[in-house]
Structures are given as structure tokens and as C-alpha cells.
Design a protein around this motif. Structure first.
Motif, PDB file in Angstrom:
ATOM      1  N   ASP A  10       0.824  -1.210   0.000  1.00  0.00           N
ATOM      2  CA  ASP A  10       0.000   0.000   0.000  1.00  0.00           C
ATOM      3  C   ASP A  10       0.857   1.259   0.000  1.00  0.00           C
ATOM      4  OD1 ASP A  10      -2.279  -1.579   0.221  1.00  0.00           O
ATOM      5  OD2 ASP A  10      -2.458  -1.295   2.391  1.00  0.00           O
ATOM      6  N   ILE A  11       2.032   1.170   0.564  1.00  0.00           N
ATOM      7  CA  ILE A  11       2.896   2.329   0.766  1.00  0.00           C
ATOM      8  C   ILE A  11       3.883   2.516  -0.378  1.00  0.00           C
ATOM      9  CG2 ILE A  11       4.649   3.301   2.303  1.00  0.00           C
ATOM     10  CD1 ILE A  11       3.212   1.489   4.496  1.00  0.00           C
ATOM     11  N   ASP A  12       4.415   1.425  -0.894  1.00  0.00           N
ATOM     12  CA  ASP A  12       5.447   1.507  -1.923  1.00  0.00           C
ATOM     13  C   ASP A  12       4.877   2.109  -3.202  1.00  0.00           C
ATOM     14  OD1 ASP A  12       8.105   1.261  -2.560  1.00  0.00           O
ATOM     15  OD2 ASP A  12       7.987  -0.860  -3.100  1.00  0.00           O
ATOM     16  N   GLU A  13       5.683   2.885  -3.875  1.00  0.00           N
ATOM     17  CA  GLU A  13       5.284   3.517  -5.124  1.00  0.00           C
ATOM     18  C   GLU A  13       6.536   3.894  -5.905  1.00  0.00           C
ATOM     19  OE1 GLU A  13       3.305   7.330  -4.534  1.00  0.00           O
ATOM     20  OE2 GLU A  13       4.557   7.751  -2.814  1.00  0.00           O
ATOM     21  N   PRO A  14       6.417   4.040  -7.213  1.00  0.00           N
ATOM     22  CA  PRO A  14       7.571   4.486  -8.004  1.00  0.00           C
ATOM     23  C   PRO A  14       7.973   5.898  -7.581  1.00  0.00           C
ATOM     24  CG  PRO A  14       5.802   3.678  -9.422  1.00  0.00           C
ATOM     25  CD  PRO A  14       5.248   3.767  -8.037  1.00  0.00           C
ATOM     26  N   ILE A  15       9.265   6.157  -7.602  1.00  0.00           N
ATOM     27  CA  ILE A  15       9.763   7.500  -7.263  1.00  0.00           C
ATOM     28  C   ILE A  15      10.747   7.954  -8.330  1.00  0.00           C
ATOM     29  CG2 ILE A  15       9.437   7.209  -4.781  1.00  0.00           C
ATOM     30  CD1 ILE A  15      12.955   7.291  -5.913  1.00  0.00           C
ATOM     31  N   ARG A  16      11.051   9.226  -8.293  1.00  0.00           N
ATOM     32  CA  ARG A  16      12.117   9.795  -9.105  1.00  0.00           C
ATOM     33  C   ARG A  16      12.772  10.888  -8.286  1.00  0.00           C
ATOM     34  NH1 ARG A  16       9.952  14.419 -12.300  1.00  0.00           N
ATOM     35  NH2 ARG A  16       7.810  14.668 -11.599  1.00  0.00           N
ATOM     36  N   VAL A  17      14.000  11.209  -8.629  1.00  0.00           N
ATOM     37  CA  VAL A  17      14.736  12.278  -7.969  1.00  0.00           C
ATOM     38  C   VAL A  17      14.987  13.346  -9.022  1.00  0.00           C
ATOM     39  CG1 VAL A  17      16.883  12.901  -6.780  1.00  0.00           C
ATOM     40  CG2 VAL A  17      15.801  10.690  -6.334  1.00  0.00           C
ATOM     41  N   VAL A  18      14.669  14.595  -8.671  1.00  0.00           N
ATOM     42  CA  VAL A  18      14.814  15.706  -9.606  1.00  0.00           C
ATOM     43  C   VAL A  18      15.593  16.838  -8.947  1.00  0.00           C
ATOM     44  CG1 VAL A  18      12.648  15.095 -10.784  1.00  0.00           C
ATOM     45  CG2 VAL A  18      12.628  16.807  -8.948  1.00  0.00           C
ATOM     46  N   GLU A  19      16.068  17.754  -9.764  1.00  0.00           N
ATOM     47  CA  GLU A  19      16.742  18.941  -9.239  1.00  0.00           C
ATOM     48  C   GLU A  19      15.730  19.819  -8.506  1.00  0.00           C
ATOM     49  OE1 GLU A  19      20.056  19.471  -9.172  1.00  0.00           O
ATOM     50  OE2 GLU A  19      20.097  17.438  -9.988  1.00  0.00           O
ATOM     51  N   TYR A  20      16.234  20.699  -7.661  1.00  0.00           N
ATOM     52  CA  TYR A  20      15.384  21.590  -6.872  1.00  0.00           C
ATOM     53  C   TYR A  20      14.432  22.368  -7.782  1.00  0.00           C
ATOM     54  CZ  TYR A  20      13.899  25.114  -3.547  1.00  0.00           C
ATOM     55  OH  TYR A  20      13.138  25.922  -2.747  1.00  0.00           O
ATOM     56  N   TYR A 159      14.389   2.865  -2.244  1.00  0.00           N
ATOM     57  CA  TYR A 159      15.112   4.131  -2.175  1.00  0.00           C
ATOM     58  C   TYR A 159      15.386   4.519  -0.721  1.00  0.00           C
ATOM     59  CZ  TYR A 159      15.586   9.254  -2.606  1.00  0.00           C
ATOM     60  OH  TYR A 159      16.003  10.563  -2.524  1.00  0.00           O
ATOM     61  N   SER A 160      14.357   4.412   0.115  1.00  0.00           N
ATOM     62  CA  SER A 160      14.516   4.760   1.531  1.00  0.00           C
ATOM     63  C   SER A 160      15.530   3.851   2.211  1.00  0.00           C
ATOM     64  CB  SER A 160      13.165   4.673   2.245  1.00  0.00           C
ATOM     65  OG  SER A 160      12.275   5.623   1.718  1.00  0.00           O
ATOM     66  N   GLU A 161      15.488   2.563   1.896  1.00  0.00           N
ATOM     67  CA  GLU A 161      16.442   1.624   2.487  1.00  0.00           C
ATOM     68  C   GLU A 161      17.866   1.942   2.016  1.00  0.00           C
ATOM     69  OE1 GLU A 161      17.500  -3.110   2.434  1.00  0.00           O
ATOM     70  OE2 GLU A 161      15.401  -2.509   2.235  1.00  0.00           O
ATOM     71  N   HIS A 162      18.019   2.233   0.749  1.00  0.00           N
ATOM     72  CA  HIS A 162      19.349   2.493   0.180  1.00  0.00           C
ATOM     73  C   HIS A 162      20.007   3.713   0.818  1.00  0.00           C
ATOM     74  CE1 HIS A 162      22.490   3.415  -2.766  1.00  0.00           C
ATOM     75  NE2 HIS A 162      22.394   2.158  -3.141  1.00  0.00           N
ATOM     76  N   LYS A 163      19.237   4.741   1.118  1.00  0.00           N
ATOM     77  CA  LYS A 163      19.828   5.965   1.665  1.00  0.00           C
ATOM     78  C   LYS A 163      19.690   6.062   3.187  1.00  0.00           C
ATOM     79  CE  LYS A 163      15.886   9.005   0.915  1.00  0.00           C
ATOM     80  NZ  LYS A 163      15.699   9.560   2.238  1.00  0.00           N
ATOM     81  N   GLY A 164      19.193   5.005   3.811  1.00  0.00           N
ATOM     82  CA  GLY A 164      18.981   5.018   5.253  1.00  0.00           C
ATOM     83  C   GLY A 164      20.229   5.324   6.054  1.00  0.00           C
ATOM     84  N   HIS A 165      21.371   4.753   5.660  1.00  0.00           N
ATOM     85  CA  HIS A 165      22.619   5.010   6.388  1.00  0.00           C
ATOM     86  C   HIS A 165      23.004   6.483   6.320  1.00  0.00           C
ATOM     87  CE1 HIS A 165      23.942   4.543   2.232  1.00  0.00           C
ATOM     88  NE2 HIS A 165      25.030   5.215   2.566  1.00  0.00           N
ATOM     89  N   ALA A 166      22.749   7.124   5.192  1.00  0.00           N
ATOM     90  CA  ALA A 166      23.082   8.545   5.052  1.00  0.00           C
ATOM     91  C   ALA A 166      22.214   9.394   5.974  1.00  0.00           C
ATOM     92  CB  ALA A 166      22.912   8.987   3.601  1.00  0.00           C
ATOM     93  N   VAL A 167      20.937   9.049   6.077  1.00  0.00           N
ATOM     94  CA  VAL A 167      20.030   9.792   6.955  1.00  0.00           C
ATOM     95  C   VAL A 167      20.457   9.626   8.412  1.00  0.00           C
ATOM     96  CG1 VAL A 167      17.645   9.975   7.775  1.00  0.00           C
ATOM     97  CG2 VAL A 167      18.109   9.674   5.327  1.00  0.00           C
ATOM     98  N   THR A 168      20.813   8.414   8.791  1.00  0.00           N
ATOM     99  CA  THR A 168      21.267   8.171  10.161  1.00  0.00           C
ATOM    100  C   THR A 168      22.509   8.990  10.479  1.00  0.00           C
ATOM    101  OG1 THR A 168      20.323   5.950  10.150  1.00  0.00           O
ATOM    102  CG2 THR A 168      22.046   6.385  11.781  1.00  0.00           C
TER     103      THR A 168
END
Length: 189
Positions: A10-20, A159-168
């Protein structure tokens, strides 16, 4: 299924990363105004957080809004009011102490409804403020986000799992930074 737990599907969805995008603060202001109109005095505070709140930072083009209701946990009538605005209620969505809503449309918005002054409130605003004050940390985090997306983490959970260490690591640095600040602050950040 309880109202506070949801299947990851229910929570997972496709994402993209864009410039500001300079429209992000404008979209936040419109959403915040709409929330204030709908909930009025039942909202203690509304804040823009997450990467779209950091000028110049690449991000998922989704406005993240932190909402602290006067009444915690969120009252059922307030949940219904948010749903009437088009927000989908997704329970805690894997984060204890948060009620998560999302709305997809002309621009996308996520709401994190949390208790004012609780660790989720403080940590999210602290991280935002730290990134705003430390361009080097913001640039490194943006690189981490782009790397996650480029490596194939194209859905929210991956995506959230991949960058989790950076957030921590950023939160640890932010707490160190806060500890170095002059005392006397009376807000819960």
C-alpha cells in the motif's frame, strides 16, 4: 488490519529524484493554508520538512509536511477531514508514532502527523535545519539520493532503504551541531 498498520504494498510507489524546483515552497504554502483552513485551531503547528524544504537540494518532487495536531493521537474527525481533502490514510507506514497520509495530484504531498515535541517532530525539523545551515552536508546527501536512484532504487521502499545510512549519519551530525548551539531555545527542535 488495524488502522495503524498497512501492508508495504500500500505504501510503496515508483519515485524519481529531480533537481530543486522553486515551486516547492509555494506548493507547501498552499497545502499548509488548506490544512489550516480544514483543521483550524485543531492544528498546533505545520512545518515544511524533508528535502523539498532545503533550497537547492535535489529531491523526490513530493512536498513533505509535518503536522502537529493539538489532540494526539489524531482524532478520527480530523483524519476524516484530511481524507476529505483527498489525502489517503496509510496508518503508521512503518514509523511508530506517525500517522501518514499522501495525496497525489497536480503536485504530490505527504503528511506526517506526529505529536508536537516528540522525537519525530524534533528530529525531522533538526535534520531540515541542519541541511539548510550546512550546504556541504546537503550536497553530500543529494549525491547519496541520486546514487540510490541511479543504482536502481526506483521505488519508495528500496530508495529509503538504500539511503537510510546517510540519513542516520546526518541525524547524528545534526544532533552534535544542536548540542554545540547556545542554549535557551524554547521550541521543541
Amino acid at each position: 488490519m488495524s488502522r495503524l498498520s498497512r501492508n508495504n504494498d500500500d505504501i510503496d510507489e515508483p519515485i524519481r529524484v529531480v533537481e530543486y524546483d522553486a515551486r516547492w515552497p509555494v506548493w507547501y504554502a498552499a497545502d499548509a493554508s488548506e490544512l489550516s483552513s480544514a483543521l483550524g485551531a485543531r492544528i498546533r503547528e505545520v512545518q515544511h520538512f524533508g528535502s523539498t524544504s532545503v533550497p537547492g537540494m535535489a529531491a523526490k518532487p513530493i512536498i513533505d509536511i509535518l503536522v502537529a495536531p493539538v489532540e494526539w493521537p489524531l482524532a478520527a474527525h480530523d483524519r476524516r477531514a484530511l481524507e476529505a481533502l483527498g489525502y489517503q490514510y496509510l496508518g503508521e507506514a512503518g514509523v511508530a508514532g506517525r500517522e501518514y497520509f499522501r495525496r497525489r495530484g497536480a503536485h504530490d504531498t505527504n503528511l506526517a502527523v506526529v505529536e508536537w515535541g516528540a522525537s519525530l517532530w524534533r528530529d525531522n525539523l533538526l535534520l531540515r535545519d541542519f541541511l539548510r545551515a550546512h550546504g556541504d552536508a546537503a550536497a553530500e546527501y543529494a549525491r547519496s539520493k541520486n546514487e540510490a536512484w541511479q543504482s536502481g532504487a526506483r521505488t519508495l521502499l528500496a530508495y529509503s532503504e538504500h539511503k537510510g545510512h546517510a540519513v542516520t549519519a546526518l541525524l547524528i551530525a545534526a544532533k552534535r551541531w544542536r548540542a554545540e548551539q547556545p542554549s535557551g531555545r524554547d521550541d521543541p527542535v
